[in-house]
Design an enzyme around this catalytic site. Structure first.
Site, PDB file in Angstrom:
ATOM      1  N   HIS A 143       0.839  -1.215   0.000  1.00 18.72           N
ATOM      2  CA  HIS A 143       0.000   0.000   0.000  1.00 18.72           C
ATOM      3  C   HIS A 143       0.868   1.256   0.000  1.00 18.72           C
ATOM      4  CE1 HIS A 143      -3.976   1.915   1.577  1.00 18.72           C
ATOM      5  NE2 HIS A 143      -3.263   2.805   0.920  1.00 18.72           N
ATOM      6  N   HIS A 154     -10.764   0.710   1.096  1.00 19.80           N
ATOM      7  CA  HIS A 154     -10.508   1.866   1.968  1.00 19.80           C
ATOM      8  C   HIS A 154     -11.869   2.114   2.615  1.00 19.80           C
ATOM      9  CE1 HIS A 154      -9.235   6.209   2.746  1.00 19.80           C
ATOM     10  NE2 HIS A 154     -10.545   6.229   2.950  1.00 19.80           N
ATOM     11  N   LEU A 211       2.663   6.412  -5.126  1.00 20.72           N
ATOM     12  CA  LEU A 211       3.880   6.897  -5.791  1.00 20.72           C
ATOM     13  C   LEU A 211       3.633   8.208  -6.535  1.00 20.72           C
ATOM     14  CD1 LEU A 211       5.468   3.559  -7.112  1.00 20.72           C
ATOM     15  CD2 LEU A 211       6.078   4.868  -5.065  1.00 20.72           C
ATOM     16  N   ASP A 232      -8.850   3.319  -3.318  1.00 19.96           N
ATOM     17  CA  ASP A 232      -8.260   3.897  -2.100  1.00 19.96           C
ATOM     18  C   ASP A 232      -8.272   5.418  -2.150  1.00 19.96           C
ATOM     19  OD1 ASP A 232      -6.920   3.597   0.449  1.00 19.96           O
ATOM     20  OD2 ASP A 232      -5.204   4.492  -0.538  1.00 19.96           O
ATOM     21  N   ASP A 238       1.004   2.688   3.707  1.00 19.20           N
ATOM     22  CA  ASP A 238       0.132   3.757   3.201  1.00 19.20           C
ATOM     23  C   ASP A 238       0.978   5.016   2.973  1.00 19.20           C
ATOM     24  OD1 ASP A 238      -1.981   5.225   2.289  1.00 19.20           O
ATOM     25  OD2 ASP A 238      -3.022   5.381   4.209  1.00 19.20           O
TER      26      ASP A 238
HETATM   27 ZN   LIG Z   1      -6.821   4.677   2.094  1.00 23.94          ZN
END
Ligand SMILES: [Zn+2]
Length: 436
Positions: free
Chosen positions: A74, A193, A77, A166, A319
């Site tokens: 997770h 998410h 980038l 997400d 994350d």
């Molecule tokens: Zn998230």
């Protein structure tokens, strides 16, 4: 490049190795591994010794830990579209510095990774400029707008290994149901998410006494838990493969634990900040502690640790969400959510071993074997003939976190100035050796 790493403590969950040993790497491939028991009284086994004339660099790894390259399932980038926050080049460099040799990038780029052409761009760019292996995660819905399913099959063929909206949760339950049906048909996980936007709307931190004191709009734990419960029910209905991202509350741990007991196909991850700090970090309106889901209470932190310990939470992911310093310098209310996590994750996670929450082997499992299983990655780590992807870690080395020294473009961390223990010294990634 030929390297002989001697006398390290090898922990390899893929092959169940937890012993002292030597590793010989030739032409960036594992040539030979020899292990021996660390128990006192054990027979002294044969070691790998290099021949006199061979052009081999010997590394003495006495007292050091050697583990397979870590997998972070997770990360953000930011490329394409937000290169001022991070690029594939800088993000993967931060990964390698943090001990990760594989990262999976979320689709909330610009354009959104909701089409095979974007997937193809990311994979090509990562091959050219990436310091580690990058697997893209495709969007569930077109533009992450939650209105129309993306072409999941085509994107899977192009290289997406999971699907998620997400950052923009799928609010429409029928849409999530369809996504989970696809996940079953294509045998890929759907990553949730979990956030009920109608409950979290306008919220910037955990709802509670501190949010009231600071005069900030709170996000209740229920915003996360309601959606986790919905997605568990939909996973049960469809038989799809559900993975819950970044669990932050005690209630969420309970929901996943119960679902697993009932045999539902669900896995879960949490991030280092959810077991290392609480909402207290927000005091003083510290925007570097603004993250979504928000930092919670001490009770939640304890429950997350228990969830990690008993196996309810399968994975530790970062994350990693880099932002530009100007964005995080805005007033707390309007600063973006996110923590730049790749360069502190391993140190923070090693704290769990020192606290006795996890064994070393369990920790490394949650950062290698478990994400590999969930994503269907064939990782061989120390098998002879495979490409060397490993990290040499000094568990006892203390270092001060200096955000300005991050190789990630994102300097947004609530751990700036912290004294942490345990640091990667060397990472073999994509056939190259990086040393710090
Ligand atoms: Zn998230």
């Amino acid at each position: 490049m030929n390297v002989l790493i001697k006398n390290g403590h090898i922990v390899d969950p893929y092959q169940g190795i937890d012993e002292a040993g030597d590793i010989l790497i030739e032409d960036s491939k594992i040539k030979e591994v020899k292990t021996r028991s660390t128990q006192p009284g054990a027979e002294i086994a044969e070691q790998i010794s290099k021949s006199e004339d061979a052009d081999i660099r010997t590394i003495d790894a006495s007292g050091l830990l050697i583990v397979p390259g870590l997998i972070d399932m997770h990360v953000h980038l930011r490329e394409p579209g937000y290169e001022y926050k991070e690029t594939i080049r800088t993000g993967t460099l931060a990964a390698v510095k943090g001990g990760f040799t594989t990262v999976c990038c979320m689709p909330n780029t610009n354009p959104v990774n909701d089409h095979a052409s974007v997937t193809e761009f990311i994979i090509r760019k990562a091959k050219q400029e990436g310091y580690c292996t990058v697997y893209p995660i495709g969007a569930i819905t077109k533009g992450q707008r939650g209105e129309e399913l993306a072409e999941i099959g085509t994107m899977k063929n192009e290289g997406c290994i999971a699907f998620s909206d997400d950052g923009q949760p799928v609010m429409n339950s029928t849409m999530m149901r369809r996504a989970l049906e696809y996940s079953k048909a294509f045998n890929v996980p759907v990553i949730s998410h979990s956030e009920d936007l109608t409950l979290s709307e306008g919220g910037v931190m955990n709802e509670g006494l501190i949010s009231v004191t600071l005069g900030l709009r709170g996000i209740p734990a229920e915003a996360e838990q309601i959606m986790i419960f919905r997605d568990i029910l939909l996973a049960e209905l469809t038989g799809g493969r559900l993975h819950i991202a970044h669990i932050s509350t005690a209630g969420s741990v309970n929901l996943v634990r119960d679902a697993k007991k009932r045999g539902i196909n669900v896995t879960a991850e949490t991030c280092p900040h959810y077991f290392s700090i609480t909402e207290d970090a927000v005091k003083g309106y510290n925007a570097n502690a603004k993250v979504n889901p928000p930092l919670r209470t001490g009770r939640d932190v304890e429950a997350i640790k228990e969830g990690l310990r008993d196996g309810t939470i399968d994975v530790i992911a970062t994350d990693h969400a880099p932002h530009h310093v100007d964005e995080k310098s805005r007033p707390f209310d309007t600063a973006p959510f996110g923590i730049s996590g790749l360069e502190t994750a391993l140190s923070l996670s090693l704290g769990l071993v020192r606290e006795g929450v996890l064994t070393k082997n369990q920790l490394i499992e949650k950062m290698t074997l478990n994400p590999a299983r969930i994503l269907g990655l064939d990782k061989s780590a120390f098998r002879t003939g495979s490409e060397a992807e490993l990290v040499v870690i000094d568990e006892n080395k203390e270092h001060e976190v200096k955000a300005e020294m991050f190789v990630s473009k994102g300097k947004n961390t609530p751990f700036d100035g912290w004294l942490l223990k345990g640091v990667p010294l060397m990472t073999f990634s994509k056939g190259k050796l990086y040393e710090w």
